[in-house]
Design a protein around this motif. Structure first.
Motif, PDB file in Angstrom:
ATOM      1  N   UNK A   1       0.841  -1.200   0.000  1.00 52.16           N
ATOM      2  CA  UNK A   1       0.000   0.000   0.000  1.00 52.16           C
ATOM      3  C   UNK A   1       0.877   1.251   0.000  1.00 52.16           C
ATOM      4  N   UNK A   2       1.915   1.246   0.829  1.00 54.01           N
ATOM      5  CA  UNK A   2       2.798   2.409   0.931  1.00 54.01           C
ATOM      6  C   UNK A   2       3.468   2.721  -0.400  1.00 54.01           C
ATOM      7  N   UNK A   3       3.898   1.673  -1.099  1.00 55.50           N
ATOM      8  CA  UNK A   3       4.569   1.882  -2.385  1.00 55.50           C
ATOM      9  C   UNK A   3       3.607   2.457  -3.413  1.00 55.50           C
ATOM     10  N   UNK A   4       2.380   1.946  -3.428  1.00 54.99           N
ATOM     11  CA  UNK A   4       1.383   2.449  -4.376  1.00 54.99           C
ATOM     12  C   UNK A   4       1.068   3.916  -4.098  1.00 54.99           C
ATOM     13  N   UNK A   5       1.132   4.315  -2.808  1.00 57.62           N
ATOM     14  CA  UNK A   5       0.844   5.699  -2.426  1.00 57.62           C
ATOM     15  C   UNK A   5       2.100   6.565  -2.464  1.00 57.62           C
ATOM     16  N   UNK A   6       3.260   5.955  -2.842  1.00 57.19           N
ATOM     17  CA  UNK A   6       4.540   6.647  -2.907  1.00 57.19           C
ATOM     18  C   UNK A   6       4.947   7.195  -1.529  1.00 57.19           C
ATOM     19  N   UNK A   7       4.729   6.391  -0.492  1.00 59.34           N
ATOM     20  CA  UNK A   7       5.081   6.805   0.868  1.00 59.34           C
ATOM     21  C   UNK A   7       5.951   5.754   1.559  1.00 59.34           C
ATOM     22  N   UNK A   8       6.491   4.837   0.798  1.00 58.81           N
ATOM     23  CA  UNK A   8       7.224   3.715   1.387  1.00 58.81           C
ATOM     24  C   UNK A   8       8.570   4.105   1.995  1.00 58.81           C
ATOM     25  N   UNK A   9       9.097   5.299   1.670  1.00 57.02           N
ATOM     26  CA  UNK A   9      10.393   5.708   2.212  1.00 57.02           C
ATOM     27  C   UNK A   9      10.279   6.571   3.468  1.00 57.02           C
TER      28      UNK A   9
END
Length: 626
Positions: A477-485
């Motif tokens: 989910x974080x990667x899809x929302x571009x918040x994984x970092x």
């Protein structure tokens, strides 16, 4: 200064001072323990519980301890675990709000969802839309505050005098009802309403020994709840300090603790007067500020640490001069002592005042960390990710549907969302059900395609996640929302991993709810980083903490005190902040400041609170000509 060599130990009852022993051994009836800063109120509470159980042989199901925050409840349990032979898991230690939820569920009227602050504001906007109220920030803030204070004062919508506020409040309550939800502010009021009607009133009164922590933070609704709980109690043991009541924004009323004998006519009062946190100059200098309130209860406070250093009054020509001087002092302090950055805190009513100081500390390679309530679980990105998990687990959670819609451009927009909730309310169905059947509702056909697309996306997620572990789900989910970092998202991923390979989504959400807790502090303040760093926090967030060195910025007339706010509460807030200091305290005035707290750039005179501190407790560092 009085100096007492007796050290209060939380392990053995025999190590208590005679005064503390007498308090802990209180037999029956109501007792108020007024506990000044650092006088050991938590120790006394836990000693009281241990005494009742181990010495008086009171069964654990006849002992109930209630406080305002999950952090304080956990601290109490941790201290109890240090007593040999006590089984801490069997003690009833809870927050006031969690106890309210338990009782509501017990009498069969519990709500399914407890809305968070941002969801409350979502419903405030809905109520404004539905009642034709202006949706500007000032009006919405006013309405939110009026509803909060009405609930704190135990007032239903029909009991509010202002007609427009009454209609707005009523509509807000209808929206909570539709969403099968309850807000934190209304939780206690709801349980009081139920427990004062019919058989519930007597059947749910607690029969045993009731202990209440932080009594100075009680509002009217909570006061009524405590009176109901204690109606049949064998003893009521209340601990607090009227001088530390700093939550007027949620209706906390210091007159409740000050008039303890009126609510409990047979009640007695004892004072814990010896502080083991603050040295004498700091304790008595702070008390000189707060005791100007003509209604405060006079206390003969003293310190077990001797006089210590006087309070340092730093007077600076500008915020830049102030920041450079403080940063250099901290650098020198850390270089010549066996101290760490975490021993130091910078406090202010508004932490924006500290921006220049934070910059100066970073120039000197000294790390800083902002402390905020709720920790990483309150981070917006974390909450957004959790919203998708909540929706997958429970499609009836209307507020989560809306949270998910707000995270990306789904093509539904404000108008579509409003129509969606009005259709769902009219047809007594959930938002999810209305979206699934969008083609059946005329008012939703315009948004049929994007609504079906949203439903399909969630169902696809649900299918994909079935083959993943929790950490992978969060990362996806974080990667899809571009918040994984983001650091807090990584913390959520680590937290999910810690639950084990067999854990399911509902397990993660259950643990999140436990850790967030249902409490006043929203989980308590936590540092934004795990690194060794100087703490930067609001004066309110500092309550309950302690540091070797404390700097309080903004000791300026117009900031502290702010002439538009209650002076006595600001004196109490200053007292709380000052008594966080264990060794050194700096009260910092700057003739010039900039930023939101200063309404741009403004010039100030020193806070009149500074002149209240007797000369023997302070020394002045003059940088006005620097």
């Amino acid at each position: 200064m009085c100096v007492n060599k007796v050290v209060f130990m939380s392990i053995s009852f025999d190590d208590l001072s005679p005064e503390q022993k007498e308090i802990v051994k209180h037999a029956s009836g109501p007792l108020l323990v007024l506990a000044g800063p650092g006088t050991g109120k938590t120790e006394v509470l836990t000693q009281r519980i241990a005494y009742l159980n181990s010495q008086m042989k009171v069964p654990t199901d006849r002992i109930m301890a209630v406080t305002f925050s999950r952090k304080a409840a956990n601290e109490m349990i941790d201290r109890l675990s240090k007593f040999p032979g006590l089984e801490t898991t069997s003690f009833h230690v809870s927050t006031l709000h969690a106890e309210s939820l338990r009782l509501l569920s017990q009498i069969g009227i519990g709500r399914k969802f407890l809305v968070a602050d941002e969801e409350t504001r979502m419903l405030i906007k809905d109520a404004a839309e539905d009642t034709g109220t202006s949706r500007d920030w000032k009006t919405l803030s006013f309405m939110e505050r009026e509803i909060k204070l009405s609930k704190a004062n135990n007032k239903l919508p029909r009991e509010v005098a202002n007609g427009h506020v009454q209609r707005f409040y009523q509509r807000y309550e209808e929206l909570l009802e539709f969403n099968n939800a309850i807000d934190l502010d209304g939780l206690v009021m709801r349980v009081v309403t139920e427990l004062t009607s019919g058989a519930s009133s007597s059947s749910n009164a607690f029969q045993g020994h009731l202990l209440i922590d932080e009594y100075q933070d009680v509002n009217r609704a909570e006061y009524e709840f405590i009176r109901i709980l204690g109606r049949r109690a064998e003893s009521i043991f209340v601990v607090g300090d009227d001088d530390q009541s700093i939550y007027a924004w949620r209706g906390a009323d210091p007159s409740i603790i000050r008039n303890f004998s009126q609510g409990f006519p047979s009640g007695k009062t004892r004072i814990l007067e010896q502080s083991r946190r603050c040295p004498g100059h700091i304790l008595l200098g702070a008390y000189a500020i707060v005791s100007k309130d003509p209604n405060c209860i006079r206390k003969p406070l003293c310190s077990s640490k001797g006089d210590g250093s006087p309070i340092h009054i730093l007077l600076s020509r500008s915020y830049g001069v102030e920041a450079v001087w403080i940063a250099e002092w901290i650098r020198e302090y850390l270089s010549r002592r066996s101290t760490k950055p975490t021993d130091i805190a910078v406090l202010a009513k508004s932490i924006g005042i500290a921006e220049e100081l934070v910059n100066q500390l970073r120039i000197l390679k000294i790390d800083t960390a902002y402390w905020r309530s709720g920790g990483f679980l309150s981070d917006k990105s974390v909450v957004d990710i959790l919203a998708y998990l909540r929706l997958i687990v429970n499609k009836d959670d209307n507020m989560t549907v809306r949270r998910c819609l707000a995270t990306a451009a789904y093509g539904i927009g404000p108008a579509g969302e409003r129509n969606l909730r009005l259709v769902a309310e009219k047809n007594a169905c959930s938002l999810w059900e209305a979206m699934v059947n969008a083609r059946k509702f005329t008012n939703l056909q315009r948004w049929q395609s994007p609504m079906e697309g949203f439903v399909a996306r969630i169902e696809k997620m649900e299918d994909e996640f079935s083959a993943m572990n929790l950490s992978q789900v969060v990362q996806s989910i974080a990667k899809e929302m571009d918040r994984d970092q983001l650091i807090n998202v990584k913390r959520l991923q680590t937290f999910a991993s810690s639950l084990g390979e067999e854990a399911e989504l509902k397990d993660l959400l259950e643990e999140v709810n436990k850790r967030r807790g249902v409490d006043l502090a929203g989980g308590g303040p936590q540092a934004e980083t795990d690194a060794e760093a100087v703490a930067i926090m609001s004066m309110h967030s500092s309550k309950g903490l302690g540091f070797k060195v404390v700097f309080i910025l903004g000791m300026d007339n117009g900031i502290l005190p702010d002439m538009n706010q209650d002076e006595w509460e600001q004196r109490r807030l200053c007292y709380v902040a000052m008594t966080r200091a264990k060794e050194e305290l700096f009260l910092c005035h700057s003739r010039m400041r900039k930023g939101p707290a200063a309404k741009g750039q403004s010039f100030y005179k020193p806070s009149r609170f500074l002149q209240t501190i007797p000369a023997e407790h302070r020394d002045v560092i003059n940088k006005l000509g620097a």
